[in-house]
Design an enzyme around this catalytic site. Structure first.
Site, mmCIF file in Angstrom:
data_model
loop_
_atom_site.group_PDB
_atom_site.id
_atom_site.type_symbol
_atom_site.label_atom_id
_atom_site.label_comp_id
_atom_site.label_asym_id
_atom_site.label_seq_id
_atom_site.Cartn_x
_atom_site.Cartn_y
_atom_site.Cartn_z
ATOM 1 N N GLY A 14 0.815 -1.220 0.000
ATOM 2 C CA GLY A 14 0.000 0.000 0.000
ATOM 3 C C GLY A 14 0.845 1.265 0.000
ATOM 4 N N ARG A 18 -1.182 9.088 3.740
ATOM 5 C CA ARG A 18 -1.401 9.984 4.886
ATOM 6 C C ARG A 18 -0.131 10.230 5.708
ATOM 7 N NH1 ARG A 18 -6.377 7.381 7.783
ATOM 8 N NH2 ARG A 18 -5.935 5.631 6.377
ATOM 9 N N ASP A 109 2.222 -2.686 8.427
ATOM 10 C CA ASP A 109 2.112 -1.415 9.151
ATOM 11 C C ASP A 109 1.411 -1.584 10.497
ATOM 12 O OD1 ASP A 109 -0.425 -1.936 8.231
ATOM 13 O OD2 ASP A 109 -0.643 -0.092 7.063
ATOM 14 N N ALA A 429 53.294 20.229 31.368
ATOM 15 C CA ALA A 429 52.089 20.974 31.006
ATOM 16 C C ALA A 429 52.396 21.980 29.911
ATOM 17 C CB ALA A 429 51.531 21.693 32.231
HETATM 18 C C1 UD1 Z 1 -8.433 -3.459 5.585
HETATM 19 C C2 UD1 Z 1 -9.604 -4.426 5.625
HETATM 20 C C3 UD1 Z 1 -10.561 -4.001 6.728
HETATM 21 C C4 UD1 Z 1 -9.830 -3.971 8.045
HETATM 22 C C5 UD1 Z 1 -8.628 -3.072 7.954
HETATM 23 C C6 UD1 Z 1 -7.802 -3.184 9.195
HETATM 24 C C7 UD1 Z 1 -9.934 -5.192 3.352
HETATM 25 C C8 UD1 Z 1 -10.730 -5.081 2.105
HETATM 26 N N1 UD1 Z 1 -10.265 -4.408 4.348
HETATM 27 O O1 UD1 Z 1 -8.956 -2.188 5.248
HETATM 28 O O2 UD1 Z 1 -11.655 -4.916 6.798
HETATM 29 O O3 UD1 Z 1 -10.700 -3.504 9.067
HETATM 30 O O4 UD1 Z 1 -7.773 -3.462 6.852
HETATM 31 O O5 UD1 Z 1 -6.762 -2.258 9.175
HETATM 32 O O6 UD1 Z 1 -9.048 -6.032 3.409
HETATM 33 N N2 UD1 Z 1 -2.289 -3.591 0.903
HETATM 34 C C9 UD1 Z 1 -1.565 -4.188 -0.103
HETATM 35 N N3 UD1 Z 1 -2.026 -4.116 -1.362
HETATM 36 C C10 UD1 Z 1 -3.180 -3.473 -1.677
HETATM 37 C C11 UD1 Z 1 -3.918 -2.876 -0.655
HETATM 38 C C12 UD1 Z 1 -3.450 -2.952 0.632
HETATM 39 O O7 UD1 Z 1 -0.507 -4.762 0.146
HETATM 40 O O8 UD1 Z 1 -3.535 -3.451 -2.857
HETATM 41 C C13 UD1 Z 1 -1.793 -3.648 2.278
HETATM 42 C C14 UD1 Z 1 -1.464 -2.278 2.840
HETATM 43 O O9 UD1 Z 1 -0.110 -1.944 2.606
HETATM 44 C C15 UD1 Z 1 -1.771 -2.454 4.309
HETATM 45 C C16 UD1 Z 1 -2.845 -3.501 4.331
HETATM 46 O O10 UD1 Z 1 -2.787 -4.163 3.094
HETATM 47 O O11 UD1 Z 1 -0.659 -2.936 5.025
HETATM 48 C C17 UD1 Z 1 -4.228 -2.920 4.557
HETATM 49 O O12 UD1 Z 1 -4.514 -2.026 3.535
HETATM 50 P P1 UD1 Z 1 -5.473 -0.801 3.776
HETATM 51 O O13 UD1 Z 1 -5.654 -0.107 2.510
HETATM 52 O O14 UD1 Z 1 -4.996 -0.040 4.948
HETATM 53 O O15 UD1 Z 1 -6.815 -1.581 4.149
HETATM 54 P P2 UD1 Z 1 -8.106 -0.917 4.735
HETATM 55 O O16 UD1 Z 1 -8.862 -0.313 3.645
HETATM 56 O O17 UD1 Z 1 -7.752 -0.091 5.902
HETATM 57 CA CA CA Z 2 -5.267 0.783 7.065
#
Ligand code: UD1
Ligand code: CA
Length: 492
Positions: A14, A18, A109, A429
């Site tokens: 990801g 932010r 993360d 010294a």
């Molecule tokens: C996700 C969950 C949500 C959960 C939340 C907890 C899904 C659809 N939703 O939401 O139910 O409550 O985490 O924090 O799974 N990442 C990738 N590749 C991508 C997208 C994300 O590797 O294409 C990784 C990100 O780097 C991160 C993690 O997955 O470490 C979560 O991604 P994030 O976009 O934060 O998920 P949320 O939408 O918060």
């Molecule tokens: Ca998240």
């Protein structure tokens, strides 16, 4: 029942917009290592055979970190299809085909998730016989998280994302942490069925839960009460909050093992630091990197030690040390700066306003005041007078000097390196030392003192100083005006 997972997939593709940072989010640091480093440690604690890290954003930097942190990590590249589901699919693709058993999914993360929690998840998953076990938590404010929807019997039915949820679902306070245990074969099959028909147009990993249920497979919730373990970092406010909580936990671990930490709120201890029993850490102290502190040490206040070693019973006060070794019973500070390659022997002293670098200082040797000691070996029991400077740099190259055992360098000496002072020698010294000194000698490397009679009366007549000299019975000197020194310096 085999409670060791076959693999852990750590999601780290990801963007982390932010954070507003040129550094990828998972490479931001707390407690002495990156967020991703913490996630990999927890994954490794499960003893899983494979740990893969899914990367895409800032791929090369994240891969570079992974290679340096743990060369056995499997790198999985995520393609242009977005979403946690696609990320896990890519993670699986990088693992041996037909891998079976339990696969854990974690996030790069979420730094406070512990290895113990992953082990407990794996065991509960194996015991339940479920195809999916989701780590969930009950939050007062579930905003932003996916919600866990349970059926009439209280079993997990599906997970709905905040953006796709109804009013009723938004009121649910049990959240999906995003950490799971899956049966590998079921996961592979279910992901193949996941589409992107949702509010974000992404392939959601969470859809696997509903698919498993529809196929008649069991889904369990593994509820974690410690909310910090499931909290992710999205911005720098959370980074600081999780960093402070991690530090609090690290300090508590040391306190429970017999270390006095007077003020954990202003004491920062990296996760790999070791501290011996009955050591006291005073406020404002940072113990960083691979620092090791012995037993019965007093460190602080206001000390920063990085990758340094402190022996039993030493005292270190208001000092900064980097890649330095401080011997047992030695004292350092206040206001000293120990740079890489400093090795202070047992019972030795580096005192106030002293800077050292690549300095081997023997047992019981003392460098007590206002000194620069760079590129030097100081023998045991030697004493370096106040204000001594080792002039190690001639503008082109650095040179090394040696002061022998039990030798004595007088105050305000400049040792123009390279110089060898033997064991058992003295330096007067104020010397500017450019030649070697043999055992038993004293070196006097400064102009001999010369007193000129009557100088005040001739050069400063009528002043208070001249009056005072007369009252004190000053001797009258020969009236030679040649070669008289002035207060500004000798005449030429
Ligand atoms: C996700 C969950 C949500 C959960 C939340 C907890 C899904 C659809 N939703 O939401 O139910 O409550 O985490 O924090 O799974 N990442 C990738 N590749 C991508 C997208 C994300 O590797 O294409 C990784 C990100 O780097 C991160 C993690 O997955 O470490 C979560 O991604 P994030 O976009 O934060 O998920 P949320 O939408 O918060
Ligand atoms: Ca998240």
């Amino acid at each position: 029942m085999n409670a060791t997972p076959a693999a852990v997939i750590v999601l780290a593709a990801g963007e982390g917009t932010r954070m507003k940072s040129s550094t990828p989010k998972v490479l931001h640091r707390i407690g002495g290592t990156t967020l991703l480093g913490h996630a990999v440690r927890a994954a490794r604690a499960t003893r899983a055979e494979h740990v893969s890290v899914v990367v895409r954003h800032a791929r090369d930097r994240v891969v570079e970190f992974c290679a340096a942190f743990d060369e056995t990590l499997v790198i999985a590249d995520q393609d242009d299809v977005k979403g946690t589901g696609r990320a896990v699919e890519c993670g699986l693709d990088a693992l041996p085909a037909g891998l079976s058993g339990t696969v854990l999914v974690t996030y790069g993360d979420v730094p406070l998730l512990s290895g113990d929690t992953l082990v407990a998840l794996t065991e509960a998953h194996a015991a339940s016989g479920s195809a999916v076990s989701v780590v969930t938590a009950h939050l007062d404010d579930p905003t932003g998280y996916g919600r866990v929807v349970r059926d009439a019997e209280g079993h997990v039915a599906r997970i709905v994302e905040q953006k796709d949820a109804s009013e009723e679902e938004l009121a649910l306070t049990e959240i999906n942490s995003g950490i799971y245990a899956f049966d590998a074969a079921m996961l592979r099959e279910a992901l193949a069925q996941v589409g992107t028909d949702n509010a974000q147009g992404e392939k959601y990993l969470t859809d696997v839960v509903g698919i498993a249920r529809a196929a008649g497979r069991g889904v369990s919730a593994h509820v974690v009460d410690d909310r910090w373990q499931t909290e992710g970092v999205n911005d720098r406010v959370q980074l600081a909050a999780l960093g402070a909580e991690l530090n609090r936990r690290v300090c508590e671990r040391h306190q429970r093992a017999g270390v006095t930490i007077v003020d954990p709120a202003t004491t920062w201890v990296d996760v790999d630091v070791s501290i011996g029993q009955d050591t006291t850490v005073l406020p404002g102290t940072q113990l960083l990197g691979a620092t090791t502190i012995g037993a019965g040490v007093t460190v602080g206040p206001e000390v920063t030690l990085t990758d340094s070693e402190v022996g039993d019973g030493a005292e270190v006060t208001r000092a900064v040390a980097n890649l330095a070794v401080i011997g047992a019973g030695a004292t350092v500070g206040p206001y000293s700066y120990l740079r890489p390659g400093t090795r202070l022997g047992a019972g030795g002293k580096i005192g106030g306003f002293v800077e050292t670098k690549n300095a081997e200082i023997g047992d019981g040797a003392k460098v007590p005041h206002l000194t620069y000691a760079g590129d030097v070996t100081i023998g045991e029991g030697a004493n370096i007078g106040a204000g001594t400077i080792f002039a190690n740099y001639d503008g082109v190259a650095k040179h090394h000097s040696r002061i022998g055992a039990h030798s004595f360098v007088g105050s305000h000496t400049v040792v123009v390196s390279p110089v060898q002072v033997a064991d058992g020698a003295y330096v007067a010294a104020g010397s500017a030392l450019t030649q070697d000194v043999e055992p038993g000698q004293i070196a006097v490397a400064r102009a001999r003192q010369r007193n000129v009679d009557g100088w005040v009366e001739r050069a400063r007549p009528g002043t208070r100083t001249a009056d005072a000299a007369a009252r004190a019975g000053a001797a009258v000197g020969a009236d030679d005006t040649d070669d008289l020194p002035t207060p500004e310096g000798p005449s030429t």
